[in-house]
Design a protein around this motif. Sequence first.
Motif, PDB file in Angstrom:
ATOM      1  N   UNK A   1       0.838  -1.205   0.000  1.00 18.80           N
ATOM      2  CA  UNK A   1       0.000   0.000   0.000  1.00 18.80           C
ATOM      3  C   UNK A   1       0.871   1.252   0.000  1.00 18.80           C
ATOM      4  N   UNK A   2       1.918   1.270   0.816  1.00 20.76           N
ATOM      5  CA  UNK A   2       2.830   2.420   0.850  1.00 20.76           C
ATOM      6  C   UNK A   2       3.497   2.615  -0.506  1.00 20.76           C
ATOM      7  N   UNK A   3       3.959   1.542  -1.113  1.00 17.60           N
ATOM      8  CA  UNK A   3       4.593   1.649  -2.424  1.00 17.60           C
ATOM      9  C   UNK A   3       3.618   2.231  -3.447  1.00 17.60           C
ATOM     10  N   UNK A   4       2.361   1.805  -3.390  1.00 17.84           N
ATOM     11  CA  UNK A   4       1.366   2.265  -4.359  1.00 17.84           C
ATOM     12  C   UNK A   4       1.076   3.756  -4.205  1.00 17.84           C
ATOM     13  N   UNK A   5       0.850   4.221  -2.982  1.00 12.75           N
ATOM     14  CA  UNK A   5       0.506   5.636  -2.810  1.00 12.75           C
ATOM     15  C   UNK A   5       1.736   6.532  -2.905  1.00 12.75           C
ATOM     16  N   UNK A   6       2.905   6.035  -2.549  1.00 16.20           N
ATOM     17  CA  UNK A   6       4.114   6.856  -2.653  1.00 16.20           C
ATOM     18  C   UNK A   6       4.463   7.158  -4.106  1.00 16.20           C
ATOM     19  N   UNK A   7       3.946   6.375  -5.042  1.00 13.48           N
ATOM     20  CA  UNK A   7       4.156   6.675  -6.454  1.00 13.48           C
ATOM     21  C   UNK A   7       3.528   8.005  -6.852  1.00 13.48           C
ATOM     22  N   UNK A   8       2.585   8.500  -6.048  1.00 11.22           N
ATOM     23  CA  UNK A   8       1.909   9.766  -6.333  1.00 11.22           C
ATOM     24  C   UNK A   8       2.575  10.955  -5.644  1.00 11.22           C
ATOM     25  N   UNK A   9       3.608  10.731  -4.848  1.00 15.17           N
ATOM     26  CA  UNK A   9       4.212  11.793  -4.052  1.00 15.17           C
ATOM     27  C   UNK A   9       5.526  12.285  -4.641  1.00 15.17           C
ATOM     28  N   UNK A  10       5.741  13.548  -4.464  1.00 15.22           N
ATOM     29  CA  UNK A  10       7.008  14.171  -4.791  1.00 15.22           C
ATOM     30  C   UNK A  10       7.266  15.177  -3.686  1.00 15.22           C
ATOM     31  N   UNK A  11       8.474  15.292  -3.229  1.00 22.34           N
ATOM     32  CA  UNK A  11       8.768  16.225  -2.154  1.00 22.34           C
ATOM     33  C   UNK A  11      10.188  16.728  -2.285  1.00 22.34           C
ATOM     34  N   UNK A  12      10.495  17.726  -1.531  1.00 22.21           N
ATOM     35  CA  UNK A  12      11.837  18.291  -1.536  1.00 22.21           C
ATOM     36  C   UNK A  12      11.954  19.344  -0.445  1.00 22.21           C
ATOM     37  N   UNK A  13      12.982  20.158  -0.546  1.00 22.61           N
ATOM     38  CA  UNK A  13      13.159  21.224   0.438  1.00 22.61           C
ATOM     39  C   UNK A  13      14.022  22.314  -0.170  1.00 22.61           C
ATOM     40  N   UNK A  14      13.988  23.466   0.445  1.00 20.51           N
ATOM     41  CA  UNK A  14      14.875  24.570   0.066  1.00 20.51           C
ATOM     42  C   UNK A  14      15.070  25.473   1.279  1.00 20.51           C
ATOM     43  N   UNK A  15      16.175  26.158   1.275  1.00 18.42           N
ATOM     44  CA  UNK A  15      16.519  27.052   2.369  1.00 18.42           C
ATOM     45  C   UNK A  15      15.867  28.408   2.126  1.00 18.42           C
TER      46      UNK A  15
END
Length: 56
Positions: free
Chosen positions: A36-50
Amino acid sequence: MTRKISAWINADGGNDIYSEIEVDDDATDEEIDKKAKEAVFNYLDWGWYEIEEESE
């Protein structure tokens, strides 16, 4: 035989995202969690910036 599972994710009250997965009839809760985590994580993108302080 397999079972169909609906996996979902909700991020901070936004729109829920659903994904349907199939697991073996004898799949453990841990195996279902992983798929389930693998399936829904395919829809996520994340990152960060200062955040730089503004000069006056």
